[in-house]
Design an enzyme around this catalytic site. Structure first.
Site, PDB file in Angstrom:
ATOM      1  N   ASP A   1      12.421   9.862  27.367  1.00 31.98           N
ATOM      2  CA  ASP A   1      11.911   8.907  28.176  1.00 31.98           C
ATOM      3  C   ASP A   1      12.442   8.720  29.519  1.00 31.98           C
ATOM      4  O   ASP A   1      13.588   8.499  29.622  1.00 31.98           O
ATOM      5  CB  ASP A   1      11.629   7.419  27.807  1.00 31.98           C
ATOM      6  CG  ASP A   1      10.557   6.629  28.854  1.00 31.98           C
ATOM      7  OD1 ASP A   1       9.950   7.309  29.580  1.00 31.98           O
ATOM      8  OD2 ASP A   1      10.544   5.123  28.411  1.00 31.98           O
TER       9      ASP A   1
ATOM     10  N   ASP B   1       6.038  11.566  31.647  1.00 33.56           N
ATOM     11  CA  ASP B   1       7.685  11.554  31.712  1.00 33.56           C
ATOM     12  C   ASP B   1       8.185  10.959  30.347  1.00 33.56           C
ATOM     13  O   ASP B   1       9.018  10.521  30.253  1.00 33.56           O
ATOM     14  CB  ASP B   1       8.100  10.386  32.584  1.00 33.56           C
ATOM     15  CG  ASP B   1       7.825   8.948  32.235  1.00 33.56           C
ATOM     16  OD1 ASP B   1       6.672   8.707  31.642  1.00 33.56           O
ATOM     17  OD2 ASP B   1       8.691   8.079  32.475  1.00 33.56           O
ATOM     18  N   GLU B   2       7.215  11.127  29.297  1.00 32.27           N
ATOM     19  CA  GLU B   2       7.715  10.764  27.956  1.00 32.27           C
ATOM     20  C   GLU B   2       7.362  11.674  26.800  1.00 32.27           C
ATOM     21  O   GLU B   2       6.370  12.207  26.897  1.00 32.27           O
ATOM     22  CB  GLU B   2       6.990   9.228  27.638  1.00 32.27           C
ATOM     23  CG  GLU B   2       7.404   8.681  26.585  1.00 32.27           C
ATOM     24  CD  GLU B   2       6.555   7.284  26.179  1.00 32.27           C
ATOM     25  OE1 GLU B   2       5.978   6.808  27.164  1.00 32.27           O
ATOM     26  OE2 GLU B   2       6.698   6.717  25.104  1.00 32.27           O
TER      27      GLU B   2
END
Ligand SMILES: [Mg+2]
Length: 360
Positions: free
Chosen positions: A5, A100-101
Site C-alpha cells: 500500500d 496504489d494498493e
C-alpha cells in the site's frame, strides 16, 4: 501473501513533484471556496484530523495552513503504472485493488526453506525490502508492505506500521497481535456491524476470540466468517480477474426538471440506496459519478475519486451534489439523473486507522 500500500499516495506524488511541499500539510481536492471535497491528505494534514470525503471548507478550518491542490488523476494513474511495473518485475502474482494498493502472492518466487510455515514467511522479507527500495529509489515514493499467510493479516500488517512500514505477522503471533485491536479492524466490519457487536459487549478482536459461539446469532452467516477472521484465519484467494464493479441508481423524470429541491431529494435517495447496497455487501467505493441526461438525450457524466474508500450515504450525496454544481450540469432541465460508485472493493484501511486510534 504480501499487501502493498503506497503511503498517502496522491499527496506523496504532489510532495515529490514539488519538494517545497515536503513536510507541509497537503490536501488534494476541491477548493474550500468552491465547496469542494477532500480527496486525499498528506500525513502532515492527517494530524489535523483531515480525511478524504470531508468538505474542503471543514479541512480549511481544521488546518488553516493547509496547501490545497486540485487532484491530477492522470498523473496518479501514470505513476501507478510505473510502480506496478516494478512489482511485476519481481515475478509475484498480483491482485491490484486500486491505483496504489495490491495483494501479492509470492509463494512461487520465495525459495522454500524447511517445512515451518513461519520460516517460509520470513523468507519473503528480502523480496519486500527490495521492492520497497526499488519504489523509493526509482519512483521517489514510499510504500508499506505487510507479510503474513493470508490477505486479512497481510493488510493489517501493512496498515500497522505506516508510513514506510514493513511488518510480518507470523501464524504463531497472529492471535496475540489481533487481541487488542478494535473489531472494526477486521475485514467486513463497518460501523453497523461494530455497533451490533458493541451492544453485546464485543469491542476488541480478543472479545471475539473468547466468545464461545460462532457469532451466527448476532450476525447471521457472516458470524462464523468473522469468528475465523478474529482467529487470524482467512482463505480468500487472490482475485486475478480485473472485473470493474459498479453500483448505480438512476431516475428518469416524468417531466424534465431543473427544480433543485426535487433533484436534491432524488439524489439523496439514490445515495442512500447505493450506500445500503455497499454496506450490505461489506464493500466500499473510491469513485463517485453522476450522470445527467437532457431533453435532447445529450448525456454527460462526471466523476470524482477519493483515496480512502467510502460507503456513507452523506458522503456519496455530498460528492454527487458537488459534481453537479461544479460543472453546472443543471443549467437545463434534466430528463434523467443518476449516481453511481465504482472502484468498489472491500471496506478500506481508513477503518483500521479509526479503530487503532480509538484503542490508544
Ligand atoms: Mg495507500
Amino acid at each position: 501473501m504480501l499487501h502493498l500500500d503506497m503511503d498517502a499516495f496522491y499527496a506523496s506524488v504532489e510532495q515529490r513533484d514539488a519538494p517545497e511541499l515536503k513536510g507541509r500539510p497537503v490536501i488534494v481536492g476541491g477548493s474550500p471556496e468552491r465547496r469542494g471535497v477532500v480527496c486525499a491528505a498528506s500525513y502532515e494534514a492527517r494530524q489535523f484530523g483531515i480525511r478524504s470525503a470531508m468538505p474542503s471548507r471543514t479541512a480549511a478550518r481544521l488546518c488553516p495552513s493547509g496547501v490545497f491542490l486540485p487532484p491530477r488523476m492522470d498523473q496518479y494513474r501514470a505513476e501507478s503504472v510505473e510502480i506496478f511495473r516494478l512489482v511485476a518485475a519481481t515475478g509475484v502474482r498480483v491482485e491490484q485493488v486500486s491505483v496504489d494498493e495490491a495483494y501479492l502472492e509470492a509463494t512461487h518466487v520465495v525459495p522454500p526453506i524447511g517445512g515451518d510455515p513461519d520460516e517460509r514467511l520470513e523468507a519473503a522479507m528480502p523480496l519486500a525490502r527490495e521492492l520497497k527500495a526499488a519504489i523509493r529509489s526509482l519512483r521517489g515514493l514510499t510504500a508499506s508492505i505487510g507479510i503474513a499467510s493470508n490477505k486479512l493479516l497481510a493488510k493489517l500488517a501493512s496498515d500497522f506500521r505506516k508510513p514506510d512500514g514493513l511488518m510480518l505477522i507470523t501464524d504463531r503471533e497472529c492471535s496475540a497481535f489481533l487481541r487488542p485491536l478494535a473489531c472494526r479492524a477486521l475485514h467486513g466490519v463497518g460501523a453497523v456491524t461494530a455497533d451490533v457487536l458493541a451492544r453485546s459487549g464485543l469491542n476488541t478482536i480478543g472479545d471475539l476470540q473468547d466468545h464461545p459461539g460462532d457469532l451466527r446469532a448476532l450476525l447471521g452467516s457472516f458470524g462464523p466468517v468473522l469468528k475465523r477472521y478474529a482467529l487470524g484465519q482467512d482463505d480468500r484467494p487472490l482475485e486475478l480477474g480485473d472485473e470493474i464493479k459498479t453500483i448505480s441508481s438512476e431516475t428518469t423524470f416524468e417531466r424534465d426538471t431543473a427544480d433543485r429541491p426535487t433533484l436534491r431529494a432524488v439524489l439523496r435517495e439514490q445515495a442512500g440506496e447505493i450506500a445500503a447496497k455497499l454496506q450490505r455487501r461489506r464493500l466500499a467505493a473510491r469513485t463517485v459519478q453522476v450522470k445527467v441526461r437532457y431533453g435532447d438525450f445529450t448525456t454527460l457524466t462526471r466523476q470524482f475519486s477519493v483515496e480512502e474508500p467510502l460507503a456513507d450515504p452523506a458522503e456519496i450525496y455530498r460528492i454527487a451534489c458537488w459534481l453537479l454544481g461544479r460543472d453546472q450540469l443543471v443549467r437545463r432541465p434534466l430528463r434523467l439523473l443518476g449516481v453511481g460508485v465504482s472502484g468498489v472493493n472491500e471496506t478500506g484501511p481508513s477503518q483500521l486507522v479509526l479503530s487503532l486510534g480509538s484503542i490508544r
